[in-house]
Design a protein around this motif. Structure first.
Motif, PDB file in Angstrom:
ATOM      1  N   GLN A   5      44.016  22.915  36.935  1.00 25.57           N
ATOM      2  CA  GLN A   5      42.904  23.361  37.778  1.00 25.57           C
ATOM      3  C   GLN A   5      41.718  22.439  37.527  1.00 25.57           C
ATOM      4  O   GLN A   5      41.439  22.069  36.385  1.00 25.57           O
ATOM      5  CB  GLN A   5      42.539  24.800  37.417  1.00 25.57           C
ATOM      6  CG  GLN A   5      41.413  25.374  38.244  1.00 25.57           C
ATOM      7  CD  GLN A   5      41.100  26.814  37.855  1.00 25.57           C
ATOM      8  OE1 GLN A   5      41.970  27.545  37.421  1.00 25.57           O
ATOM      9  NE2 GLN A   5      39.845  27.195  38.012  1.00 25.57           N
ATOM     10  N   GLU A  48      41.284  28.654  41.405  1.00 27.47           N
ATOM     11  CA  GLU A  48      42.647  28.452  40.888  1.00 27.47           C
ATOM     12  C   GLU A  48      43.492  27.564  41.790  1.00 27.47           C
ATOM     13  O   GLU A  48      44.539  27.069  41.366  1.00 27.47           O
ATOM     14  CB  GLU A  48      43.364  29.803  40.722  1.00 27.47           C
ATOM     15  CG  GLU A  48      42.717  30.724  39.727  1.00 27.47           C
ATOM     16  CD  GLU A  48      41.630  31.616  40.320  1.00 27.47           C
ATOM     17  OE1 GLU A  48      41.230  32.574  39.636  1.00 27.47           O
ATOM     18  OE2 GLU A  48      41.155  31.363  41.452  1.00 27.47           O
ATOM     19  N   LEU A  49      43.050  27.374  43.041  1.00 25.61           N
ATOM     20  CA  LEU A  49      43.826  26.582  43.993  1.00 25.61           C
ATOM     21  C   LEU A  49      43.157  25.255  44.342  1.00 25.61           C
ATOM     22  O   LEU A  49      43.404  24.674  45.395  1.00 25.61           O
ATOM     23  CB  LEU A  49      44.101  27.406  45.256  1.00 25.61           C
ATOM     24  CG  LEU A  49      45.063  28.565  45.026  1.00 25.61           C
ATOM     25  CD1 LEU A  49      45.169  29.437  46.272  1.00 25.61           C
ATOM     26  CD2 LEU A  49      46.430  28.065  44.590  1.00 25.61           C
ATOM     27  N   LEU A  51      43.326  21.873  42.521  1.00 24.68           N
ATOM     28  CA  LEU A  51      44.082  21.265  41.435  1.00 24.68           C
ATOM     29  C   LEU A  51      43.930  19.752  41.417  1.00 24.68           C
ATOM     30  O   LEU A  51      43.744  19.126  42.469  1.00 24.68           O
ATOM     31  CB  LEU A  51      45.568  21.607  41.572  1.00 24.68           C
ATOM     32  CG  LEU A  51      45.933  23.080  41.692  1.00 24.68           C
ATOM     33  CD1 LEU A  51      47.425  23.229  41.964  1.00 24.68           C
ATOM     34  CD2 LEU A  51      45.541  23.844  40.443  1.00 24.68           C
ATOM     35  N   LYS A 104      53.331  22.918  43.164  1.00 23.53           N
ATOM     36  CA  LYS A 104      52.617  23.658  42.115  1.00 23.53           C
ATOM     37  C   LYS A 104      51.578  24.586  42.754  1.00 23.53           C
ATOM     38  O   LYS A 104      51.419  25.734  42.334  1.00 23.53           O
ATOM     39  CB  LYS A 104      51.946  22.689  41.145  1.00 23.53           C
ATOM     40  CG  LYS A 104      51.198  23.363  40.026  1.00 23.53           C
ATOM     41  CD  LYS A 104      52.128  24.117  39.092  1.00 23.53           C
ATOM     42  CE  LYS A 104      51.378  24.679  37.902  1.00 23.53           C
ATOM     43  NZ  LYS A 104      52.266  25.443  37.010  1.00 23.53           N
ATOM     44  N   SER A 105      50.886  24.086  43.796  1.00 29.01           N
ATOM     45  CA  SER A 105      49.896  24.935  44.475  1.00 29.01           C
ATOM     46  C   SER A 105      50.577  26.134  45.132  1.00 29.01           C
ATOM     47  O   SER A 105      50.027  27.233  45.134  1.00 29.01           O
ATOM     48  CB  SER A 105      49.092  24.129  45.496  1.00 29.01           C
ATOM     49  OG  SER A 105      49.832  23.852  46.665  1.00 29.01           O
ATOM     50  N   GLU A 107      53.260  27.674  44.044  1.00 25.01           N
ATOM     51  CA  GLU A 107      53.601  28.589  42.947  1.00 25.01           C
ATOM     52  C   GLU A 107      52.376  29.422  42.546  1.00 25.01           C
ATOM     53  O   GLU A 107      52.473  30.647  42.399  1.00 25.01           O
ATOM     54  CB  GLU A 107      54.092  27.739  41.773  1.00 25.01           C
ATOM     55  CG  GLU A 107      54.458  28.465  40.525  1.00 25.01           C
ATOM     56  CD  GLU A 107      54.809  27.480  39.409  1.00 25.01           C
ATOM     57  OE1 GLU A 107      54.273  27.662  38.292  1.00 25.01           O
ATOM     58  OE2 GLU A 107      55.585  26.538  39.645  1.00 25.01           O
ATOM     59  N   ILE A 108      51.241  28.761  42.404  1.00 21.37           N
ATOM     60  CA  ILE A 108      50.017  29.472  42.011  1.00 21.37           C
ATOM     61  C   ILE A 108      49.576  30.411  43.131  1.00 21.37           C
ATOM     62  O   ILE A 108      49.222  31.568  42.873  1.00 21.37           O
ATOM     63  CB  ILE A 108      48.905  28.469  41.649  1.00 21.37           C
ATOM     64  CG1 ILE A 108      49.297  27.684  40.392  1.00 21.37           C
ATOM     65  CG2 ILE A 108      47.572  29.190  41.431  1.00 21.37           C
ATOM     66  CD1 ILE A 108      48.427  26.481  40.103  1.00 21.37           C
TER      67      ILE A 108
END
Length: 170
Positions: A5, A48-49, A51, A104-105, A107-108
């Motif tokens: 992040q 959180e998104l 990255l 990865k984004s 997944e989050i």
């Protein structure tokens, strides 16, 4: 190579990264770095998104996803996001860094309860990570953008089944 992040301390470096990366992009309006700042300053920002990819203490890639709206969709279970911009520095392209960052984004985002993502982009690139034309899901775009560039993905299967509505990009 680390995907993490971004922090407030990264903001200046991310601004330069996005600006530099889009100077060599196939498609750019030259304002992508300013759009990232606009997202951060608004109510659609999800820390959180946002990255970055860091290699040897240098940022080489960035992605940001923000809250989005499907007009005409009143189903509270539909939690859409807007992806973009995403960028990778020129010397690191064609190494699947962008794809790893996007996945990865996803997944989050899914872990945070979001279930679909929209973007405007190159279908040849984004089809590789599962995007399809938004119109295939029954979602139309109000903007004067060719349908083939308006893309969507379901993070949770059948999220957009029987959903009708329109979208518009900032």
């Amino acid at each position: 190579m680390i995907i993490r992040q971004e922090t407030k301390q990264d903001f200046k470096e991310v601004y330069k990264l996005v600006k530099d990366a889009f100077e060599t992009a196939r498609v750019s309006n030259g304002k992508e770095q300013d759009f990232v700042n606009e997202i951060r300053a608004g109510e659609k920002y999800i820390p959180e998104l946002s990255l970055v990819v860091e290699e040897q203490k240098r940022l080489i890639a960035h992605i940001i996803l923000s809250k989005f709206n499907i007009k005409g969709c009143s189903n509270p279970k539909i939690k859409p996001l807007l992806l973009g911009p995403v960028c990778v520095m020129l010397g690191y392209r064609n190494e699947k860094i962008g794809e790893r960052l996007i996945k990865k984004s996803f997944e989050i985002a899914k872990g945070l309860g979001y279930n679909c993502i929209f973007l405007v982009g190159d279908p040849n690139y984004y089809y590789r990570v599962g995007f399809r034309q938004a119109i295939e899901y029954g979602i139309k775009c109000e903007d004067k953008i060719e349908t083939k560039y308006v893309l969507a993905i379901e993070l949770v299967p059948n999220t957009l089944k029987n959903v009708k509505g329109t979208i518009s990009f900032p």
